[in-house]
Design a protein around this motif. Structure first.
Motif, PDB file in Angstrom:
ATOM      1  N   ALA A 223       0.838  -1.211   0.000  1.00 45.88           N
ATOM      2  CA  ALA A 223       0.000   0.000   0.000  1.00 45.88           C
ATOM      3  C   ALA A 223       0.865   1.251   0.000  1.00 45.88           C
ATOM      4  O   ALA A 223       0.579   2.232  -0.704  1.00 45.88           O
ATOM      5  N   ALA A 224       1.948   1.224   0.761  1.00 52.31           N
ATOM      6  CA  ALA A 224       2.855   2.370   0.802  1.00 52.31           C
ATOM      7  C   ALA A 224       3.618   2.501  -0.516  1.00 52.31           C
ATOM      8  O   ALA A 224       3.849   3.612  -1.013  1.00 52.31           O
ATOM      9  N   LEU A 225       3.990   1.368  -1.108  1.00 55.06           N
ATOM     10  CA  LEU A 225       4.732   1.395  -2.372  1.00 55.06           C
ATOM     11  C   LEU A 225       3.905   2.003  -3.499  1.00 55.06           C
ATOM     12  O   LEU A 225       4.433   2.714  -4.362  1.00 55.06           O
ATOM     13  N   GLN A 226       2.601   1.736  -3.493  1.00 57.76           N
ATOM     14  CA  GLN A 226       1.746   2.243  -4.567  1.00 57.76           C
ATOM     15  C   GLN A 226       1.660   3.765  -4.578  1.00 57.76           C
ATOM     16  O   GLN A 226       1.321   4.355  -5.606  1.00 57.76           O
ATOM     17  N   LYS A 227       1.963   4.393  -3.472  1.00 64.88           N
ATOM     18  CA  LYS A 227       1.913   5.852  -3.393  1.00 64.88           C
ATOM     19  C   LYS A 227       3.222   6.505  -3.856  1.00 64.88           C
ATOM     20  O   LYS A 227       3.310   7.720  -3.968  1.00 64.88           O
ATOM     21  N   MET A 228       4.227   5.680  -4.109  1.00 66.56           N
ATOM     22  CA  MET A 228       5.541   6.209  -4.470  1.00 66.56           C
ATOM     23  C   MET A 228       5.657   6.472  -5.963  1.00 66.56           C
ATOM     24  O   MET A 228       5.008   5.818  -6.773  1.00 66.56           O
ATOM     25  N   ASN A 229       6.515   7.435  -6.320  1.00 70.08           N
ATOM     26  CA  ASN A 229       6.822   7.645  -7.735  1.00 70.08           C
ATOM     27  C   ASN A 229       7.928   6.672  -8.156  1.00 70.08           C
ATOM     28  O   ASN A 229       8.463   5.920  -7.334  1.00 70.08           O
ATOM     29  N   LYS A 230       8.294   6.710  -9.435  1.00 65.34           N
ATOM     30  CA  LYS A 230       9.253   5.729  -9.952  1.00 65.34           C
ATOM     31  C   LYS A 230      10.627   5.855  -9.307  1.00 65.34           C
ATOM     32  O   LYS A 230      11.301   4.848  -9.049  1.00 65.34           O
ATOM     33  N   GLU A 231      11.065   7.073  -9.028  1.00 65.77           N
ATOM     34  CA  GLU A 231      12.368   7.266  -8.397  1.00 65.77           C
ATOM     35  C   GLU A 231      12.389   6.679  -6.985  1.00 65.77           C
ATOM     36  O   GLU A 231      13.373   6.052  -6.573  1.00 65.77           O
ATOM     37  N   GLU A 232      11.293   6.879  -6.263  1.00 69.25           N
ATOM     38  CA  GLU A 232      11.212   6.342  -4.897  1.00 69.25           C
ATOM     39  C   GLU A 232      11.172   4.815  -4.919  1.00 69.25           C
ATOM     40  O   GLU A 232      11.802   4.150  -4.077  1.00 69.25           O
ATOM     41  N   LEU A 233      10.436   4.243  -5.883  1.00 66.11           N
ATOM     42  CA  LEU A 233      10.373   2.784  -6.011  1.00 66.11           C
ATOM     43  C   LEU A 233      11.737   2.207  -6.350  1.00 66.11           C
ATOM     44  O   LEU A 233      12.118   1.145  -5.845  1.00 66.11           O
ATOM     45  N   LEU A 234      12.480   2.904  -7.184  1.00 67.63           N
ATOM     46  CA  LEU A 234      13.818   2.444  -7.545  1.00 67.63           C
ATOM     47  C   LEU A 234      14.732   2.439  -6.316  1.00 67.63           C
ATOM     48  O   LEU A 234      15.547   1.516  -6.141  1.00 67.63           O
ATOM     49  N   GLN A 235      14.586   3.428  -5.455  1.00 66.07           N
ATOM     50  CA  GLN A 235      15.396   3.469  -4.239  1.00 66.07           C
ATOM     51  C   GLN A 235      15.061   2.306  -3.303  1.00 66.07           C
ATOM     52  O   GLN A 235      15.952   1.714  -2.678  1.00 66.07           O
ATOM     53  N   VAL A 236      13.775   1.967  -3.207  1.00 71.64           N
ATOM     54  CA  VAL A 236      13.369   0.797  -2.414  1.00 71.64           C
ATOM     55  C   VAL A 236      14.013  -0.465  -2.981  1.00 71.64           C
ATOM     56  O   VAL A 236      14.532  -1.320  -2.249  1.00 71.64           O
ATOM     57  N   ALA A 237      13.976  -0.576  -4.315  1.00 72.62           N
ATOM     58  CA  ALA A 237      14.562  -1.739  -4.976  1.00 72.62           C
ATOM     59  C   ALA A 237      16.060  -1.831  -4.704  1.00 72.62           C
ATOM     60  O   ALA A 237      16.601  -2.917  -4.466  1.00 72.62           O
ATOM     61  N   MET A 238      16.760  -0.703  -4.725  1.00 66.44           N
ATOM     62  CA  MET A 238      18.201  -0.715  -4.489  1.00 66.44           C
ATOM     63  C   MET A 238      18.538  -1.110  -3.044  1.00 66.44           C
ATOM     64  O   MET A 238      19.563  -1.736  -2.780  1.00 66.44           O
ATOM     65  N   GLU A 239      17.662  -0.748  -2.127  1.00 66.84           N
ATOM     66  CA  GLU A 239      17.863  -1.182  -0.744  1.00 66.84           C
ATOM     67  C   GLU A 239      17.667  -2.691  -0.624  1.00 66.84           C
ATOM     68  O   GLU A 239      18.403  -3.372   0.111  1.00 66.84           O
TER      69      GLU A 239
END
Length: 461
Positions: free
Chosen positions: A365-381
């Protein structure tokens, strides 16, 4: 002159149109064939992105070899020389801060031998003893319409299912095992239990079907969208309408008037709805149909590709990816080491990974509110924690498949049957097709497209 309209230019719609087109030519029929696709590109959930020497599949990424064997579409479309198979390697489950291998001798995490069960590092000794129930407890109650989760837990024990099987199987079918039927997932397990008295013995006796060559999946040298291009190239006598979204289907005497959002209309004798159930439902002003459509459920998925300027030899030597067992450890559900699994996706041999984020995860639910740059940062973590690498990508591709991943609940077969019956009664000649109803794999979709076309051809004949 009869008119057949296929709504939806994914692989199911293209397969249906291809079969209709073959029949039209063979019989020199004057039937009018029209395929309407709402976007500028055909392919649906097949979408290949090429960038800086990387090939990224934003949707489906491969075809199951076992399911496609015996089907003729590769030869008919002239794609034999373009087929590439997955590289063999071990899959892992990320649990308790480390990668643990899924036993090689397993099918969707289910042991295919007693040795496979014994050697698993994912399950305790007590869990292994509990799984031995499979060899002596008979099936006296389960049918194909029962929960696959309950079925597996009853015979193999809760720990083996939770720690080794569920992470794999839930990822494939995008849902909790308790909500999925045996029929809509692995129906052969019930057959094996009845025939051999044991799920494990059944898998062992039929091992060659699953693990004979290691070539479990295949794609094409230039990407999976080559299949879409090949289908489309064979439709010379069909009309392909792109950027044409269907808005409404109305019954006019014995035909149907279909209105499109661009102002176009078309009258057709047969209409194939090879679009998601959520889109198909909106085409009708019909309370009863809406009631039946409401019985279908979809989930969501976000896919994140990342390509790096480092060799993929930095990965564990024999690995091709991992699945996350504990939702508290990583945000992703799984990570495929794409450049390792599919050599054609990285011309330089540099590392390319794909991370999957599904609505079954508590953080989605929190991920769906993120933009592509924020999602990419989650992925890198997740890459940093899951692979122990702190890297910056030189290429990325983020795709949000919101509300478009079918969930085959226990009630799914009954819901589809009710929809079919309602359409036959109120809208004869309007047919459902595609993964919302009849199977999620590409071979399933192609086979369903062929079968749907077959129904129309029998009427035209």
């Amino acid at each position: 002159m009869k008119t057949v309209l296929v709504i939806g230019g994914g692989v199911t719609g293209l397969s249906a149109m291809y079969e209709l087109h073959k029949w039209k030519r063979k019989n020199q029929s004057d039937v009018r064939l029209v395929l309407a696709e709402e976007t500028a590109e055909l392919g649906g959930k097949i979408r290949t992105v090429k960038h800086d020497g990387f090939i990224m599949e934003a949707g489906a990424d491969s075809i199951v070899t076992r399911k496609a064997s015996g089907m003729s579409f590769i030869e008919e479309l002239g794609l034999q020389e373009e087929v590439v198979y997955n590289a063999t390697g071990r899959s892992f489950i990320y649990t308790n801060g480390e990668l643990k291998p899924i036993p090689a001798d397993a099918v969707f995490g289910i042991p295919a031998s007693i040795e496979s069960l014994a050697k698993s590092t994912l399950v305790s000794a007590e869990g292994k003893v509990e799984a031995l129930k499979d060899f002596y407890v008979k099936n006296e109650t389960f049918t194909k319409n029962d929960s696959v989760g309950a079925f597996l837990e009853y015979f193999l024990g809760k720990e083996l299912v939770e720690k080794q099987i569920a992470p794999v199987l839930s990822g494939v079918y995008s849902g909790r095992l308790s909500d999925l039927t045996i029929a809509s997932t692995l129906s052969y397990l019930l057959e094996y239990k009845e025939q051999y008295g044991s799920i494990i013995k059944g898998l062992e006796a039929n091992k060659e079907k699953f693990q004979s060559s290691g070539k479990k999946f295949f794609s094409f040298k230039s990407g999976l969208d080559r299949l879409i291009e090949a289908f489309a190239s064979k439709l010379e006598e069909a009309e392909i309408w792109k950027n044409t979204k269907a808005a409404k289907v109305e019954k006019i005497s014995s035909r149907y008037r279909v209105s499109f959002t661009n102002g176009e209309t078309l009258e057709a004798d047969y209409v194939v709805l090879s679009i998601p159930n959520t889109a198909a439902e909106k085409l009708f002003d019909d309370e009863q149909l809406a009631k039946e459509f409401a019985g279908l459920k979809n989930s969501s998925m976000i896919s994140v590709y990342a390509g790096f300027d480092v060799p993929d030899s930095l990965l564990p030597e024999d690995g091709t990816g991992f699945i996350t067992a504990n939702n508290d450890e990583l945000s992703c559900n799984a990570c495929t080491w794409t450049s390792r699994k599919w050599e054609h996706t990285s011309k330089s041999g540099n590392l390319l990974v794909r991370l999957f984020y599904k609505s079954s995860h508590p953080s989605f639910a929190a991920l769906q509110k993120m933009n592509k740059e924020e999602l990419l940062q989650v992925a890198m973590e997740d890459v940093r924690q899951g692979l122990g690498m702190k890297l910056e990508p030189i290429v990325s591709e983020v795709t949000n498949w919101s509300g478009s991943m079918p969930n085959y609940l226990i009630t799914h077969p009954q819901t589809v049957k009710a929809l079919e019956e309602q359409l036959v009664a109120s809208y004869p000649g309007v047919l459902l097709a595609g993964c919302s109803y009849y199977g999620v794999g590409i071979p399933d979709c192609i086979e369903n497209g062929e079968a749907t076309a077959g129904k129309i051809i029998r009427c035209l004949s």
